[in-house]
Design an enzyme around this catalytic site. Structure first.
Site, PDB file in Angstrom:
ATOM      1  N   GLN A 147       8.200  -9.967  -2.066  1.00  0.00           N
ATOM      2  CA  GLN A 147       9.358 -10.854  -2.202  1.00  0.00           C
ATOM      3  C   GLN A 147      10.047 -10.718  -3.559  1.00  0.00           C
ATOM      4  O   GLN A 147      11.039 -11.404  -3.812  1.00  0.00           O
ATOM      5  CB  GLN A 147       8.932 -12.320  -1.992  1.00  0.00           C
ATOM      6  CG  GLN A 147       8.348 -12.625  -0.620  1.00  0.00           C
ATOM      7  CD  GLN A 147       9.364 -12.528   0.505  1.00  0.00           C
ATOM      8  OE1 GLN A 147      10.574 -12.516   0.281  1.00  0.00           O
ATOM      9  NE2 GLN A 147       8.878 -12.433   1.735  1.00  0.00           N
TER      10      GLN A 147
ATOM     11  N   HIS B   5       0.373 -14.845   0.830  1.00  0.00           N
ATOM     12  CA  HIS B   5       0.632 -14.456   2.220  1.00  0.00           C
ATOM     13  C   HIS B   5      -0.702 -13.973   2.803  1.00  0.00           C
ATOM     14  O   HIS B   5      -1.553 -13.461   2.065  1.00  0.00           O
ATOM     15  CB  HIS B   5       1.652 -13.314   2.166  1.00  0.00           C
ATOM     16  CG  HIS B   5       2.175 -12.855   3.485  1.00  0.00           C
ATOM     17  ND1 HIS B   5       1.451 -12.062   4.345  1.00  0.00           N
ATOM     18  CD2 HIS B   5       3.374 -13.053   4.085  1.00  0.00           C
ATOM     19  CE1 HIS B   5       2.185 -11.793   5.412  1.00  0.00           C
ATOM     20  NE2 HIS B   5       3.351 -12.384   5.283  1.00  0.00           N
TER      21      HIS B   5
ATOM     22  N   CYS C  24       3.000 -17.102   7.658  1.00  0.00           N
ATOM     23  CA  CYS C  24       1.828 -16.295   7.284  1.00  0.00           C
ATOM     24  C   CYS C  24       1.175 -16.806   6.005  1.00  0.00           C
ATOM     25  O   CYS C  24       0.675 -16.017   5.193  1.00  0.00           O
ATOM     26  CB  CYS C  24       2.170 -14.816   7.154  1.00  0.00           C
ATOM     27  SG  CYS C  24       2.660 -14.081   8.696  1.00  0.00           S
TER      28      CYS C  24
ATOM     29  N   LYS D   3      11.995  -5.339   3.827  1.00  0.00           N
ATOM     30  CA  LYS D   3      12.503  -6.557   3.192  1.00  0.00           C
ATOM     31  C   LYS D   3      13.520  -6.234   2.104  1.00  0.00           C
ATOM     32  O   LYS D   3      14.088  -7.136   1.486  1.00  0.00           O
ATOM     33  CB  LYS D   3      11.347  -7.344   2.575  1.00  0.00           C
ATOM     34  CG  LYS D   3      10.391  -7.940   3.596  1.00  0.00           C
ATOM     35  CD  LYS D   3       9.422  -8.882   2.911  1.00  0.00           C
ATOM     36  CE  LYS D   3       8.146  -9.114   3.685  1.00  0.00           C
ATOM     37  NZ  LYS D   3       8.310  -9.862   4.927  1.00  0.00           N
TER      38      LYS D   3
ATOM     39  N   ASP E  71       1.592  -8.528  -5.592  1.00  0.00           N
ATOM     40  CA  ASP E  71       2.264  -8.422  -4.301  1.00  0.00           C
ATOM     41  C   ASP E  71       3.752  -8.662  -4.561  1.00  0.00           C
ATOM     42  O   ASP E  71       4.175  -9.790  -4.807  1.00  0.00           O
ATOM     43  CB  ASP E  71       1.697  -9.467  -3.328  1.00  0.00           C
ATOM     44  CG  ASP E  71       2.419  -9.462  -1.988  1.00  0.00           C
ATOM     45  OD1 ASP E  71       3.423  -8.718  -1.848  1.00  0.00           O
ATOM     46  OD2 ASP E  71       1.991 -10.202  -1.083  1.00  0.00           O
TER      47      ASP E  71
END
Lengths: 134, 404
Positions: free
Chosen positions: B198, B118, B361, B221, B195
């Site tokens: 997600q 991202h 993104c 999220k 990261d």
């Protein structure tokens, strides 16, 4: 039949008017819509006195709204005075498109207008004139 | 037993039934429990944290601390002091690039990041590279949309100082196991940032078991509110890092001559924090824990499997990324011949179906895939098979409308 994708819009997408490039273009300008990658390039051939759009063509790729609206814009401005083309407002193009657009899709519809106006304005500025933009 | 139709009843906006929401990878909907937790703070005793010696402030401070402990527990962090609250995963990554990157990386040092990152895990490192002469090396995405260890091995050198990548891709859904990456990084003394924007919402995560140095995620999220994000960092690293933003709350002592810093994690939390949002995030992870993250992942596999199957029946539709649900997070990006993603998304919107269209993104990844945009449908705890059915019907209808 979709409200958004009416026959006229789809027709301009499938059978674009003035699509291509101009060998003797006075002006050539390209921009993209960073949100979705729509890309439009517009070539403009001005009259000898630089006051009229003698010929115009667009190329590029992207969504139906961006490409069809560019096609409609070409038909609308060809033969017009540069000053008038520079004075074309957003609403005029949205009226040409004639579909209910959300704010994010308006950016698609207005990309061609932005490219044309920026190209014309830059050309004027390069000649030491005022841009002519409102 | 996980029952998505029952879970959905906890989400006020979804019970209205007017929208088929398939954009949870961008931001999730919020359950009543989160809304109530935040509302309660404002209605029952709101005051700034770490300031007052009166009841409302003490209560807010205690609730803020409790939220930190809950998030630490949810992510498997050894202690709450290793959880820094930020605005979102993007800010967490910027904090790392500024505070860790500018202190510990120098010209010629190498950072490995994957091609599917991202922009949030891309641009901070691009800026650092330009500013400090740090070298970026890109971990290539394979044709199947995965990141292979063989490709990583080819990039690691004695100069590798940092490896940073998404545990789950927000576009391809690709799941990458951090453990073998950590083992390889250790061998050359490099740090690992994961990261988890997600992954944390969708699967069990235990940062201590994974052995990562840093882990970031976004509250919004994972059923929490906007404006609250998380940075997990191993304590010794957080202690060695200088502050990112400065001001109130992050200091120990300030005089006209200088200042000393507060203990971690407060050293990284300048100014009044988004403590009501942190409390909301605390409620969100409590809600997720009650569902059970293994159940959440099992449900996601089920719905992703169904969606992959139904989407693959659409003529010409190309699924980007792994084609089996066990290797796939809850986001599926695809392209359709002769249909631009924005046109598809607009037509789906007219049927009340919310999907994402664009580059999500991740422009470098789309460039690598040779496309400018894709359409993405993403799922969460409240997603049901009929949402997938509605999507498929919407796609078929769009193809007819657009004569594609």
């Amino acid at each position: 039949m979709s409200d958004l994708y009416r026959e006229n819009l789809l027709d301009h997408y499938e059978n674009p008017r003035h699509r291509g490039s101009l060998a003797g273009a006075t002006i050539s300008h390209e921009e993209t819509n960073p949100l979705c990658g729509d890309r439009i390039r517009i070539d403009i051939a001005l009259s000898d006195d630089g006051e009229t759009i003698a010929d115009i063509a667009f190329s590029g790729d992207g969504c139906i709204i961006s490409q069809a609206s560019a096609s409609m814009l070409m038909e609308d401005v060809i033969g017009k005075a540069v000053a008038d083309a520079l004075a074309t407002d957003r609403q005029h193009v949205l009226d040409l498109v004639g579909a209910p657009l959300t704010p994010s899709r308006m950016k698609c519809a207005l990309l061609g207008l932005k490219v044309m106006k920026t190209g014309l304005a830059n050309w004027r500025l390069a000649r030491g004139e005022s841009s002519g933009l409102a | 037993m996980f029952d998505a139709s029952k879970v959905r009843q906890d989400f006020p906006l979804l019970t209205r039934g007017d929208t088929v929401f398939l954009d949870s990878a961008a931001s999730s909907q919020k359950p009543e429990a989160v809304l109530r937790a935040m509302d309660d703070v404002y209605r029952r005793g709101y005051a700034n944290v770490h300031r007052g010696v009166y009841a409302w402030s003490e209560a807010a401070t205690a609730a803020y601390d409790a939220a930190r402990a809950e998030v630490a527990d949810f992510l498997g962090a050894p202690s709450p002091e290793e959880i820094v609250f930020t605005r979102n995963a993007t800010e967490s990554l910027n904090l790392l690039a500024y505070s860790y990157g500018r202190t510990f990386l120098k010209a010629g040092d190498e950072i490995i990041l994957s091609e599917l990152e991202h922009h949030a895990n891309f641009v901070p490192w691009l800026v650092l590279a330009r500013e400090r002469g740090v070298v970026l090396r890109f971990w290539p995405v394979g044709v199947d949309g995965t990141l292979s260890l063989a490709a990583l091995d080819a990039l690691i050198t004695p100069r590798t100082r940092l490896i940073t990548f998404a545990q789950v891709s927000n576009v391809l859904g690709t799941i990458t196991d951090p453990r073998p990456v950590v083992a390889r990084a250790r061998a050359v003394g490099a740090r690992v940032i994961v990261d988890g924007a997600q992954s944390a919402p969708h699967m069990p995560v235990n940062v201590a078991d994974l052995g990562v140095d840093f882990f970031v995620c976004s509250g919004h999220k994972m059923l929490g509110p906007t404006g609250i994000g998380v940075l997990y960092g191993r304590r010794e690293l957080l202690e060695a890092m200088p502050p990112f933003l400065t001001g109130g709350d992050m200091i120990s002592r300030v005089s006209f001559e200088g200042a000393t810093w507060n203990e971690v994690p407060l050293k990284f939390e300048a100014g009044t924090p988004a403590f009501v949002e942190a409390i909301g995030l605390g409620a969100a992870v409590r809600y997720l824990s009650a569902l059970g993250m293994a159940n959440v992942r099992a449900h996601e596999i089920e719905i992703t499997d169904y969606a992959l199957e139904r989407l693959s029946e659409v003529p010409g539709l190309r699924i980007l990324g792994p084609d089996t649900a066990d290797r796939h997070g809850g986001a599926i990006a695809f392209t359709l011949p002769r249909v631009h993603p924005h046109d598809l998304a607009s037509l789906l919107d007219q049927r009340g179906i919310a999907v994402r269209a664009g580059h999500h993104c991740a422009q470098p990844l789309h460039e690598r895939l040779g496309i400018t945009a894709s359409t993405r449908a993403s799922f969460y705890v409240y997603s049901m098979p009929q949402d997938v059915d509605a999507l498929i019907e919407g796609i078929e209808s769009a193809r007819k409308t657009l004569r594609a």
